[in-house]
Design an enzyme around this catalytic site. Structure first.
Site, PDB file in Angstrom:
ATOM      1  N   HIS A 207      32.009  19.603  34.485  1.00  0.00           N
ATOM      2  CA  HIS A 207      31.953  21.066  34.494  1.00  0.00           C
ATOM      3  C   HIS A 207      32.276  21.581  35.889  1.00  0.00           C
ATOM      4  CE1 HIS A 207      29.475  22.046  30.641  1.00  0.00           C
ATOM      5  NE2 HIS A 207      30.452  21.189  30.419  1.00  0.00           N
TER       6      HIS A 207
ATOM      7  N   TYR B 276      23.151  30.525  32.006  1.00  0.00           N
ATOM      8  CA  TYR B 276      21.783  30.871  32.405  1.00  0.00           C
ATOM      9  C   TYR B 276      21.638  32.383  32.218  1.00  0.00           C
ATOM     10  CZ  TYR B 276      21.358  26.329  34.890  1.00  0.00           C
ATOM     11  OH  TYR B 276      21.283  24.994  35.212  1.00  0.00           O
TER      12      TYR B 276
ATOM     13  N   PRO C 165      12.746  23.064  36.165  1.00  0.00           N
ATOM     14  CA  PRO C 165      14.038  22.554  35.698  1.00  0.00           C
ATOM     15  C   PRO C 165      15.234  23.487  35.949  1.00  0.00           C
ATOM     16  CG  PRO C 165      12.711  23.301  33.849  1.00  0.00           C
ATOM     17  CD  PRO C 165      11.832  23.371  35.058  1.00  0.00           C
TER      18      PRO C 165
ATOM     19  N   LYS D  42      17.453  19.771  39.117  1.00  0.00           N
ATOM     20  CA  LYS D  42      17.451  18.930  40.320  1.00  0.00           C
ATOM     21  C   LYS D  42      16.571  17.682  40.215  1.00  0.00           C
ATOM     22  CE  LYS D  42      20.417  21.104  42.727  1.00  0.00           C
ATOM     23  NZ  LYS D  42      21.748  20.510  42.518  1.00  0.00           N
TER      24      LYS D  42
ATOM     25  N   TYR E 285      24.052  23.912  43.789  1.00  0.00           N
ATOM     26  CA  TYR E 285      24.074  23.399  42.417  1.00  0.00           C
ATOM     27  C   TYR E 285      24.801  22.060  42.345  1.00  0.00           C
ATOM     28  CZ  TYR E 285      23.742  23.784  37.340  1.00  0.00           C
ATOM     29  OH  TYR E 285      23.420  23.568  36.022  1.00  0.00           O
TER      30      TYR E 285
HETATM   31  C1  PHB Z   1      19.698  20.513  30.158  1.00  0.00           C
HETATM   32  O1  PHB Z   1      20.828  20.378  29.692  1.00  0.00           O
HETATM   33  O2  PHB Z   1      18.713  19.993  29.606  1.00  0.00           O
HETATM   34  C2  PHB Z   1      19.498  21.347  31.365  1.00  0.00           C
HETATM   35  C3  PHB Z   1      20.608  21.829  32.042  1.00  0.00           C
HETATM   36  C4  PHB Z   1      20.437  22.616  33.164  1.00  0.00           C
HETATM   37  C5  PHB Z   1      19.173  22.918  33.615  1.00  0.00           C
HETATM   38  C6  PHB Z   1      18.065  22.402  32.964  1.00  0.00           C
HETATM   39  C7  PHB Z   1      18.220  21.624  31.829  1.00  0.00           C
HETATM   40  O3  PHB Z   1      19.026  23.712  34.702  1.00  0.00           O
END
Ligand code: PHB
Ligand code: APR
Length: 389
Positions: A72, A200, A292, A296, A384
């Site tokens: 990505h 997000y 989460p 990280k 990120y």
């Molecule tokens: C996930 O795909 O489980 C996931 C992805 C990004 C995040 C947290 C969890 O910030």
């Protein structure tokens, strides 16, 4: 039994350390309380930094990650009903790999089994002895028998509920914690992702995240109350709530399906200092936890392991203790930056029960600034994709 490094815990931190050390000729044994099957049953986040992927490649366990993982080049941030792309590749010249962290664990386990290095599963009552000195020992029970391992070093990779941390004497140990007043309810479903990249979303009803594991499997989250139980969230309620939080175009793409996994995670940040005492090192969740948001957790475990294996390999090759002495401060410097980033993402995107209208406007202003400023987007992007080591 004797070994050079006794590793407690066969999560990503313990397995990665074990495989990096074995590859560089340092003998090690891993002790895990659970069965391999149990460890592989835990669903975790799914974003791998380039640096982390490099360490996994070094162990020889990276082939499937490159084959099945999705590269990505950015993420999307949605608020006030609109999506905005943060183009990592254009901003910082790097991307991330979307690949389940559980799959990383499986790949590392398989490569460890092939290499013949020892992992003892289902061991009970692990206790550490003489960690202050240079001849530490680990005792454990397996199959009703008491065993002891004599090692030169012990790596506590036993996660946030492990035993290792408690062997740092209380007067020397400082802990820092933030508990957030909410959790994430996560659902795994065999339906295609709503969009090519992660979204997000900030919404007055609460945060939402649309992630994925493959072209046919989605991982979806909604912010929920700490009082909630998984049973309060049947699939219908979950999709209804997620739909309300997503912008219209994204909601229209959402294909509800029967969940194949559903779990609830309270959000918290935690750091223990120092990360070494005598011949005991802490790495991964044993020393720190991040919320989460930003994914990280595993990446931080990998950076600890990177500093630790450098220190141990240097010691076993040259006798120098420089890396060992520096381990805690080197690891913590990167830990605190990742804690800051995870805290910032969490603070900016979630609804806080105690917030007034002022704080809510601040979040909107933060996000409006972010999408309108190349400098702000670059700051998000470099964190990120993973800060340098
Ligand atoms: C996930 O795909 O489980 C996931 C992805 C990004 C995040 C947290 C969890 O910030
Ligand atoms: N004795 C032996 N093993 C133990 C003990 C103990 N007393 N206590 C815990 N363990 C084991 C757990 O069963 C677990 O398998 O230690 C392991 C720790 O693994 P994780 O909790 O996955 O922690 P870590 O390896 O640091 O993982 C870091 O990876 O998947 C991500 O989000 C996850 O943030 C986490 C990150």
């Amino acid at each position: 039994m004797r070994t050079q490094v006794a590793i407690i815990g066969a999560g990503p931190a313990g397995l990665l350390l074990g495989q990096l050390l074995s590859r560089q000729g340092v003998a090690n044994v891993i002790l895990e309380r659970r069965s391999a099957q149990y460890v592989l049953g835990r669903v975790r986040a799914g974003v791998i930094e380039t640096g982390t992927a490099g360490f996994i490649d070094e162990t020889g366990a990276g082939a499937r990650m490159h084959r099945e993982g999705l590269v990505h080049d950015g993420i999307e941030i949605a608020f006030a009903g609109e999506r905005h792309r943060i183009d990592f590749r254009a901003l910082v010249g790097q991307g991330v790999i979307v690949y389940g962290q559980t799959e990383i664990t499986r790949d590392l386990m398989d490569s460890r089994a092939r290499s013949g290095a020892e992992t003892l599963y289902e061991v009970d009552d692990v206790s550490l002895h003489d960690v202050a000195g240079t001849k530490p020992r680990v005792r454990y029970r397996k199959g009703g028998m008491e065993h002891e391992i004599q090692a030169e070093f012990i790596a506590g990779c036993d996660g946030s509920h492990g035993v290792s941390r408690q062997y740092i004497p209380a007067p020397l140990l400082r802990t820092f914690e933030r508990q957030y007043p909410f959790g994430w309810l996560g659902v795994m479903v065999d339906r295609p992702p709503v969009a090519p990249e992660l979204i997000y979303t900030r919404h007055e009803r609460g945060f939402a995240l649309c992630s994925m594991r493959s072209a046919t499997r989605s991982r979806l989250y909604v912010q929920c109350s700490l009082e909630d139980r998984v049973s309060d969230w049947p699939d219908d309620r979950f999709y209804e709530e997620l739909t309300r939080r997503l912008d219209g175009a994204t909601a229209a793409k959402l294909e509800p399906g029967a969940s194949i996994e559903k779990s609830l995670t309270p959000l918290r940040g935690f750091v223990a200092e120092p990360m070494r005492y005598g011949s005991l090192f802490l790495a991964g969740d044993a020393a720190h936890v991040v919320p989460p948001t930003g994914a990280k957790g595993l990446n931080l475990a990998a950076s600890d392991v990177h500093y630790l294996r450098e220190a141990l390999v240097e010691y076993f090759r040259t006798g120098s203790r420089a890396g060992i002495e520096a381990y805690s401060s080197r690891a913590l410097a990167r830990v605190w930056k990742a804690e800051r980033f995870s805290w910032w993402m969490t603070s900016t995107l979630h609804t806080f029960p105690a917030h007034s209208g002022f704080e809510s406007r601040m979040q909107e202003a933060e996000l409006t600034y972010l999408v309108g400023s190349q400098a702000a987007r670059a700051a998000l992007a470099e964190n990120y994709v993973g800060l340098p080591y």
